[in-house]
Structure formats: structure tokens, C-alpha cells
Design a protein around this motif. Structure first.
Motif, PDB file in Angstrom:
ATOM      1  N   ALA A 100       2.531  -9.957  21.815  1.00  0.00           N
ATOM      2  CA  ALA A 100       2.550 -11.278  22.404  1.00  0.00           C
ATOM      3  C   ALA A 100       1.336 -11.622  23.280  1.00  0.00           C
ATOM      4  O   ALA A 100       0.682 -12.316  23.311  1.00  0.00           O
ATOM      5  CB  ALA A 100       3.580 -11.493  22.876  1.00  0.00           C
ATOM      6  N   ALA A 101       1.136 -10.341  23.939  1.00  0.00           N
ATOM      7  CA  ALA A 101       0.081 -10.221  24.972  1.00  0.00           C
ATOM      8  C   ALA A 101      -1.450 -10.565  24.250  1.00  0.00           C
ATOM      9  O   ALA A 101      -2.003 -11.348  24.732  1.00  0.00           O
ATOM     10  CB  ALA A 101      -0.176  -9.039  25.769  1.00  0.00           C
ATOM     11  N   LEU A 102      -1.640  -9.846  23.222  1.00  0.00           N
ATOM     12  CA  LEU A 102      -3.064 -10.150  22.604  1.00  0.00           C
ATOM     13  C   LEU A 102      -2.921 -11.380  21.794  1.00  0.00           C
ATOM     14  O   LEU A 102      -4.121 -12.022  21.611  1.00  0.00           O
ATOM     15  CB  LEU A 102      -3.145  -8.743  21.451  1.00  0.00           C
ATOM     16  CG  LEU A 102      -3.214  -7.634  22.225  1.00  0.00           C
ATOM     17  CD1 LEU A 102      -3.669  -6.459  21.046  1.00  0.00           C
ATOM     18  CD2 LEU A 102      -4.558  -7.517  23.305  1.00  0.00           C
ATOM     19  N   GLY A 111       0.072  -7.781  13.437  1.00  0.00           N
ATOM     20  CA  GLY A 111       1.106  -7.145  12.844  1.00  0.00           C
ATOM     21  C   GLY A 111       1.132  -5.859  12.816  1.00  0.00           C
ATOM     22  O   GLY A 111       2.298  -5.438  12.230  1.00  0.00           O
ATOM     23  N   SER A 112       0.119  -5.103  13.025  1.00  0.00           N
ATOM     24  CA  SER A 112       0.288  -3.704  12.680  1.00  0.00           C
ATOM     25  C   SER A 112       0.527  -2.873  14.058  1.00  0.00           C
ATOM     26  O   SER A 112       0.986  -1.575  13.757  1.00  0.00           O
ATOM     27  CB  SER A 112      -1.021  -3.076  12.376  1.00  0.00           C
ATOM     28  OG  SER A 112      -2.069  -3.063  13.436  1.00  0.00           O
ATOM     29  N   LEU A 113       0.825  -3.392  14.937  1.00  0.00           N
ATOM     30  CA  LEU A 113       1.196  -3.060  16.325  1.00  0.00           C
ATOM     31  C   LEU A 113       2.631  -2.464  16.255  1.00  0.00           C
ATOM     32  O   LEU A 113       3.588  -3.080  15.944  1.00  0.00           O
ATOM     33  CB  LEU A 113       1.076  -3.693  17.548  1.00  0.00           C
ATOM     34  CG  LEU A 113      -0.337  -4.149  17.576  1.00  0.00           C
ATOM     35  CD1 LEU A 113      -0.487  -5.234  18.812  1.00  0.00           C
ATOM     36  CD2 LEU A 113      -1.369  -3.090  17.973  1.00  0.00           C
ATOM     37  N   LYS A 157      -6.944 -12.785  33.225  1.00  0.00           N
ATOM     38  CA  LYS A 157      -6.385 -11.913  32.465  1.00  0.00           C
ATOM     39  C   LYS A 157      -4.902 -11.706  32.102  1.00  0.00           C
ATOM     40  O   LYS A 157      -4.288 -12.100  32.785  1.00  0.00           O
ATOM     41  CB  LYS A 157      -6.871 -10.646  33.390  1.00  0.00           C
ATOM     42  CG  LYS A 157      -6.818  -9.267  32.789  1.00  0.00           C
ATOM     43  CD  LYS A 157      -8.362  -8.881  31.783  1.00  0.00           C
ATOM     44  CE  LYS A 157      -8.192  -7.714  31.440  1.00  0.00           C
ATOM     45  NZ  LYS A 157      -9.336  -7.262  30.672  1.00  0.00           N
ATOM     46  N   VAL A 158      -4.879 -11.108  30.892  1.00  0.00           N
ATOM     47  CA  VAL A 158      -3.524 -10.771  30.425  1.00  0.00           C
ATOM     48  C   VAL A 158      -3.561  -9.359  30.632  1.00  0.00           C
ATOM     49  O   VAL A 158      -4.385  -8.624  30.178  1.00  0.00           O
ATOM     50  CB  VAL A 158      -3.579 -11.040  29.007  1.00  0.00           C
ATOM     51  CG1 VAL A 158      -2.242 -10.779  28.561  1.00  0.00           C
ATOM     52  CG2 VAL A 158      -3.528 -12.694  28.846  1.00  0.00           C
ATOM     53  N   VAL A 159      -2.221  -8.840  31.248  1.00  0.00           N
ATOM     54  CA  VAL A 159      -1.937  -7.488  31.529  1.00  0.00           C
ATOM     55  C   VAL A 159      -0.623  -7.037  30.715  1.00  0.00           C
ATOM     56  O   VAL A 159       0.442  -7.756  30.713  1.00  0.00           O
ATOM     57  CB  VAL A 159      -1.976  -7.315  33.025  1.00  0.00           C
ATOM     58  CG1 VAL A 159      -1.654  -6.099  33.459  1.00  0.00           C
ATOM     59  CG2 VAL A 159      -3.256  -7.791  33.606  1.00  0.00           C
ATOM     60  N   VAL A 160      -0.606  -5.753  30.520  1.00  0.00           N
ATOM     61  CA  VAL A 160       0.630  -5.356  29.922  1.00  0.00           C
ATOM     62  C   VAL A 160       1.044  -4.115  31.103  1.00  0.00           C
ATOM     63  O   VAL A 160       0.258  -3.321  31.444  1.00  0.00           O
ATOM     64  CB  VAL A 160       0.321  -4.450  28.847  1.00  0.00           C
ATOM     65  CG1 VAL A 160       1.504  -3.570  28.261  1.00  0.00           C
ATOM     66  CG2 VAL A 160       0.145  -5.282  27.546  1.00  0.00           C
ATOM     67  N   ARG A 161       2.150  -4.291  31.406  1.00  0.00           N
ATOM     68  CA  ARG A 161       2.873  -3.281  32.318  1.00  0.00           C
ATOM     69  C   ARG A 161       3.474  -2.123  31.658  1.00  0.00           C
ATOM     70  O   ARG A 161       4.469  -2.553  30.760  1.00  0.00           O
ATOM     71  CB  ARG A 161       3.744  -4.059  33.169  1.00  0.00           C
ATOM     72  CG  ARG A 161       4.353  -3.274  34.479  1.00  0.00           C
ATOM     73  CD  ARG A 161       5.492  -3.999  35.170  1.00  0.00           C
ATOM     74  NE  ARG A 161       4.815  -4.605  36.253  1.00  0.00           N
ATOM     75  CZ  ARG A 161       5.164  -6.025  36.468  1.00  0.00           C
ATOM     76  NH1 ARG A 161       6.170  -6.561  35.835  1.00  0.00           N
ATOM     77  NH2 ARG A 161       4.392  -6.701  37.393  1.00  0.00           N
ATOM     78  N   THR A 162       3.154  -0.981  31.944  1.00  0.00           N
ATOM     79  CA  THR A 162       3.399  -0.094  30.935  1.00  0.00           C
ATOM     80  C   THR A 162       4.629   0.662  31.565  1.00  0.00           C
ATOM     81  O   THR A 162       5.510   1.321  30.591  1.00  0.00           O
ATOM     82  CB  THR A 162       2.476   1.072  30.638  1.00  0.00           C
ATOM     83  OG1 THR A 162       2.238   1.424  31.731  1.00  0.00           O
ATOM     84  CG2 THR A 162       1.331   0.293  29.849  1.00  0.00           C
ATOM     85  N   ALA A 206     -11.864  -7.324  22.778  1.00  0.00           N
ATOM     86  CA  ALA A 206     -12.464  -6.256  21.765  1.00  0.00           C
ATOM     87  C   ALA A 206     -11.115  -5.466  21.536  1.00  0.00           C
ATOM     88  O   ALA A 206     -11.213  -4.735  20.159  1.00  0.00           O
ATOM     89  CB  ALA A 206     -12.991  -5.295  22.677  1.00  0.00           C
ATOM     90  N   ASP A 207      -9.813  -5.352  21.889  1.00  0.00           N
ATOM     91  CA  ASP A 207      -8.766  -4.583  21.443  1.00  0.00           C
ATOM     92  C   ASP A 207      -8.146  -5.443  20.093  1.00  0.00           C
ATOM     93  O   ASP A 207      -7.679  -4.585  19.172  1.00  0.00           O
ATOM     94  CB  ASP A 207      -7.338  -4.841  22.399  1.00  0.00           C
ATOM     95  CG  ASP A 207      -7.789  -4.099  23.721  1.00  0.00           C
ATOM     96  OD1 ASP A 207      -8.581  -3.214  23.795  1.00  0.00           O
ATOM     97  OD2 ASP A 207      -7.136  -4.435  24.829  1.00  0.00           O
ATOM     98  N   THR A 208      -8.536  -6.621  20.028  1.00  0.00           N
ATOM     99  CA  THR A 208      -7.870  -7.371  18.913  1.00  0.00           C
ATOM    100  C   THR A 208      -9.090  -7.073  17.665  1.00  0.00           C
ATOM    101  O   THR A 208      -8.582  -7.243  16.386  1.00  0.00           O
ATOM    102  CB  THR A 208      -8.049  -8.851  19.077  1.00  0.00           C
ATOM    103  OG1 THR A 208      -9.423  -9.587  19.288  1.00  0.00           O
ATOM    104  CG2 THR A 208      -7.140  -9.178  20.389  1.00  0.00           C
TER     105      THR A 208
END
Length: 325
Positions: A305-307, A13-15, A318-323, A42-44
Motif C-alpha cells: 500500500a505504501a508503494l 503484487g509480488s510483495l 515522503k512515504v515511510v514504512v515503520r518496521t 526506484a523501489d517500484t
């Protein structure tokens, strides 16, 4: 640049998607125009203040990125502007630009997409680094048991285990996940929700030589009881939330070794180890032996949503974010 930033350590919720400035690279650093960033458990933890690396607030999370070098810091001779690179970063990956240490920048093979590159650094680096380290040294013909085998690191370990010539037993929690493990070459699959892991391993292969365990707790306890004489167990995480206590009598009776492996910690202390891991992995990829599995690609604005998909254990691979487009 656009970036996901955290002002409070309140988890998903802080993103916030915001405009931010990317600093100029210092000595030994490069600035990268990010095309894709990999999502990791680890990001979470980091966005809750529970990870070993605790950046000052506000910060941009994201531990791995792939993109094009756009600026070189003083003293850097291993990269040039325009190079395609991928690699580990202590934070900052969920942005359109990131500062990366030059030692961590790995050349992206020509045939590899940005999304594959963002899937490669941490998962494949962790799996291969753990299985090839001198205390473990998985050998061709040995039997490897992989827990969490449908996750990012787990599926990479199945892929790598087969490339190293091992017989692979994959353990996961659903029929769909086990089907993907089979597609990636697993010789035997076990649904941990359907009974004792120890009994299932004994029935399938008798025992295993090497165990890769990102789960811990009861999973580790059962693994210890189906490991062959002179077996090796390597701990890479505690996804179950319980840190196992190891009964030393089992180690004594079967001459079992237990090793830990923290990819980022080890690599920061030993850059030569990091370079060796990716030199080997690049050769395997270019030989057609490795194929990163991407479960889903999200836009930068949808990083939350990805995390969440990781925390909900929905992802296979793997889950990926396209920037950027």
C-alpha cells in the motif's frame, strides 16, 4: 527477522511478508536493526526488474533504512554497536534487519526521529548532491526551478534551495501540493496542469538559473526555454516515461549546461562525496534549516500500500514504512 520479499518480478503484487534470515556482516559492513525504511520510486522499478541494480531472486526490496547498529563486520572502525544510523542500501530495507556498508552509514542527529531519518538519505542526498555538485553549484540569490516539487526529492529540493539562499519556483500538479510547497518556502508556485510551464515561469520570475528535473519529456523541453544565460539543468530521473532529446542550439545560444546526477551510482564510486553531502545536510538540519515532510507512515505488512501511494501520485513528501514499534 520479518521481511518483505520478492520471488517474481511482477511489481506490487509480488510483495510477500515472510520470515527470513539476515546474514552476518562481511568486511566493511554492519548489521542494523531497522526502525523505519523510506519508500522511493526506484523501489517500484526494482521489483519489476527495471532498475539498474538487479538483485538475485528472492530478494528484499528497500533502498534506504534507519536503525540501530547491532553487529560490526571485520575492519569497521566508523561505527559501534548501539549507534543510530541511516543510509542507502542496494536492497533489503523493508525488513526488521539489514546489512549496510559502513561507508553508507550516516549518524542520525539526536533530534531526528526514525521516520525522519528514513526520509532523509535518498531524497535529501539526491537533492543536495545534485544542486551542490561542481557542474551546478546553486548559489545564494539565484533562482531555482523544481519540478515534481511535492514529491520526496522535489520537496527536499525546495527545502534545501531555501536553505542555500535561492529563490525557489515550485512546479506541481494540484492546489494542495502547491500549498505544501509554499509552506516549505517556495517563493512562486506553478500548476503544470494549467498551461505552459515556460510561460508561467516567464511571467513569475523572467527566467531561472538552475532547474532540477526528475520528470523529463515535455517538462524538460519547456524548462530549457525559460533558463537564463549560463543556466544549469540537472536531470535526476524520467518520471514522465520519456527520455528527452536535447536541442544543442539552445545550449549554444545561451551557454546552458546540462548535467545528470545519479545519487547511488555517484556515491558508490565516490565515498568522500557521499560523506560531504551528509556532513553539509546534517549541519543544515541541526541549524533548524531543514524539515523532512512525511506524508504517511505504513506498517511493514502494508508495504504494498505504501508503494502504491507513490505510483498513484497521492503522496506529498515522503512515504515511510515503520518496521517495528
Amino acid at each position: 527477522m520479518q521481511a518483505i520479499r520478492v520471488h517474481e518480478l511482477n511489481g506490487i503484487g509480488s510483495l510477500r511478508l515472510e520470515q527470513a534470515d539476515c546474514p552476518a556482516p562481511a568486511a566493511g559492513e554492519i548489521r542494523v536493526a531497522v526502525h523505519a525504511a523510506g519508500c522511493n520510486f526506484a523501489d517500484t522499478l526494482q521489483i519489476q526488474g527495471l532498475y539498474q541494480t538487479k538483485p538475485p531472486l528472492p530478494f528484499i526490496p528497500g533502498l534506504e533504512a534507519a536503525g540501530e547498529v547491532i553487529e560490526i563486520g571485520p575492519g569497521v572502525s566508523t561505527c559501534t554497536v548501539g549507534d543510530r544510523v541511516m543510509g542507502w542500501v542496494p536492497w533489503g530495507g523493508y525488513a526488521t534487519e539489514v546489512i549496510m556498508s559502513a561507508w553508507a552509514a550516516i549518524a542520525v542527529p539526536e533530534a531526528m526521529t526514525w521516520e525522519e531519518a528514513a526520509s532523509f538519505s535518498i531524497c535529501y542526498g539526491t537533492a543536495y548532491g545534485a544542486l551542490s555538485q561542481k557542474r551546478v553549484r546553486l548559489q545564494a540569490g539565484e533562482t531555482l526551478l523544481v519540478h515534481g516539487a511535492a514529491g520526496g526529492v522535489g520537496l527536499a529540493a525546495v527545502d534545501i534551495g531555501k536553505a542555500m539562499g535561492a529563490r525557489v519556483v515550485a512546479c506541481a500538479g494540484s492546489t494542495d501540493k502547491l500549498a505544501v510547497c509554499t509552506q516549505y518556502g517556495a517563493d512562486h508556485v506553478i500548476n503544470y496542469r494549467q498551461g505552459s510551464i515556460r510561460d508561467a515561469v516567464k511571467a513569475a520570475v523572467g527566467g531561472v538559473d538552475v532547474v532540477l528535473d526528475p520528470v523529463g519529456g515535455e517538462v524538460f523541453d519547456q524548462s530549457l526555454r525559460c533558463t537564463n544565460r549560463d543556466g544549469r539543468l540537472v536531470i535526476i530521473g524520467f518520471a514522465a516515461g520519456t527520455i528527452q532529446q536535447i536541442p544543442a542550439n539552445y545550449l549554444l545560444l545561451k551557454n546552458i549546461s546540462v548535467a545528470g546526477y545519479g545519487f547511488s551510482i555517484y556515491s558508490r564510486a565516490d565515498h568522500a562525496h557521499y560523506a560531504r553531502v551528509f556532513a553539509d545536510l546534517t549541519r543544515m538540519y541541526q541549524a533548524g534549516k531543514l524539515s523532512p515532510k512525511i506524508h504517511q507512515i505504513f506498517a511493514l505488512a502494508d508495504t504494498a500500500a505504501a508503494l502504491t501511494s507513490l505510483l498513484d501520485r497521492r503522496a506529498i513528501g515522503k512515504v515511510v514504512v515503520r518496521t517495528r514499534d
